[in-house]
Design a protein around this motif. Structure first.
Motif, short mmCIF file in Angstrom:
data_model
loop_
_atom_site.label_atom_id
_atom_site.label_comp_id
_atom_site.label_asym_id
_atom_site.label_seq_id
_atom_site.Cartn_x
_atom_site.Cartn_y
_atom_site.Cartn_z
N LEU A 1 10.00 7.16 7.50
CA LEU A 1 11.34 6.63 7.23
C LEU A 1 11.82 7.01 5.84
O LEU A 1 13.02 7.26 5.63
CB LEU A 1 11.36 5.12 7.41
N GLU A 2 10.89 7.05 4.90
CA GLU A 2 11.25 7.48 3.55
C GLU A 2 11.75 8.92 3.57
O GLU A 2 12.75 9.25 2.93
CB GLU A 2 10.03 7.38 2.64
N TRP B 1 -2.53 1.35 9.15
CA TRP B 1 -2.29 2.74 8.75
C TRP B 1 -1.05 3.29 9.44
O TRP B 1 -0.30 4.08 8.85
CB TRP B 1 -3.51 3.60 9.05
N ALA B 2 -0.79 2.87 10.69
CA ALA B 2 0.39 3.35 11.41
C ALA B 2 1.67 2.82 10.77
O ALA B 2 2.67 3.55 10.66
CB ALA B 2 0.32 2.94 12.88
N VAL B 3 1.66 1.57 10.33
CA VAL B 3 2.83 1.00 9.65
C VAL B 3 3.10 1.75 8.35
O VAL B 3 4.26 2.06 8.03
CB VAL B 3 2.64 -0.51 9.41
N ILE B 4 2.05 2.08 7.63
CA ILE B 4 2.21 2.83 6.37
C ILE B 4 2.79 4.21 6.65
O ILE B 4 3.70 4.68 5.95
CB ILE B 4 0.87 2.93 5.62
N LEU B 5 2.29 4.89 7.68
CA LEU B 5 2.80 6.22 8.00
C LEU B 5 4.23 6.16 8.54
O LEU B 5 5.01 7.09 8.32
CB LEU B 5 1.87 6.92 8.98
N ILE B 6 4.59 5.08 9.23
CA ILE B 6 5.98 4.92 9.68
C ILE B 6 6.90 4.73 8.47
O ILE B 6 7.99 5.32 8.42
CB ILE B 6 6.10 3.74 10.67
N LEU B 7 6.47 3.94 7.50
CA LEU B 7 7.26 3.80 6.27
C LEU B 7 7.41 5.13 5.56
O LEU B 7 8.47 5.45 5.02
CB LEU B 7 6.61 2.77 5.34
N LEU C 1 0.83 -1.21 0.00
CA LEU C 1 0.00 0.00 0.00
C LEU C 1 0.86 1.26 0.00
O LEU C 1 0.53 2.24 -0.66
CB LEU C 1 -0.94 -0.01 1.20
N PHE C 2 1.96 1.24 0.74
CA PHE C 2 2.88 2.37 0.74
C PHE C 2 3.41 2.62 -0.67
O PHE C 2 3.46 3.76 -1.14
CB PHE C 2 4.02 2.11 1.72
#
Length: 179
Positions: free
Chosen positions: A156-157, A147-153, A40-41
């Motif tokens: 990090l980006e 959604w939190a994992v996506i926002l963490i990625l 998704l990211f």
């Protein structure tokens, strides 16, 4: 090169976290495939060519590690990527609620695909009877935490890839790119 290393490291880190948390949280019902968050990211925040490269790569890695029929994760990740690249053209994709709904929907469809593959293969029909509870709990867990994992990625980006690297990796920004 930095973009390639970033996605490869993030994907392998998610694979390690996913496989390391299983023995720790065996009673935790909301375990789901964390690479769905990376798919998704890539679909929402990265250009098409990066997602078209890394989704099959991570699908092959998960197929090799999972022990299931080869191509199961590969197929699921590719269709998730294609669908999530297409959907934001028609829906507002700029908020956390959409990310949560997209993550929950993708995990639901992935697990339903895996469950149907187990049922139609004939070998997993008995074990698939408990699949509905697993399907529901994984979907809930993905909706609450994906959604939190996506926002963490995403964060990090921004840390590891400079804006200059982002400009070099993009030929043109897609219309559905979230900012």
């Amino acid at each position: 090169m930095k973009v390639f290393l970033f996605h490869l490291t993030a994907g392998l880190f998610l694979v390690v976290v996913q496989s390391a948390r299983c023995p720790l949280f065996t009673g935790f019902p909301a375990s789901y495939d964390l690479l769905v968050c990376q798919v998704l990211f890539l679909a929402f925040f990265r250009p098409l060519r990066e997602g078209a490269l890394f989704c099959p790569l991570m699908g092959i890695v998960m197929d090799c590690l999972s022990g299931g029929p080869f191509g199961l994760h590969l197929t699921a990740y590719l269709w998730m990527f294609v669908a999530m690249r297409w959907i934001p053209r028609y829906l507002e994709a700029g908020n956390v609620f959409f990310l949560a709904a997209a993550c929950g929907a993708c995990v639901f469809l992935e697990n339903a695909f895996f469950l149907s593959a187990a049922l139609f293969s004939g070998s997993g029909a008995v074990q698939a009877m408990g699949g509905v509870a697993i399907l529901a709990s994984a979907t809930a867990g993905a909706t609450l935490t994906g959604w939190a994992v996506i926002l963490i990625l995403r964060a990090l980006e921004r840390v590891f890839l400079s804006p200059y690297d982002a400009l070099l990796s993009h030929e043109s920004l897609p219309e559905n790119r979230l900012e």
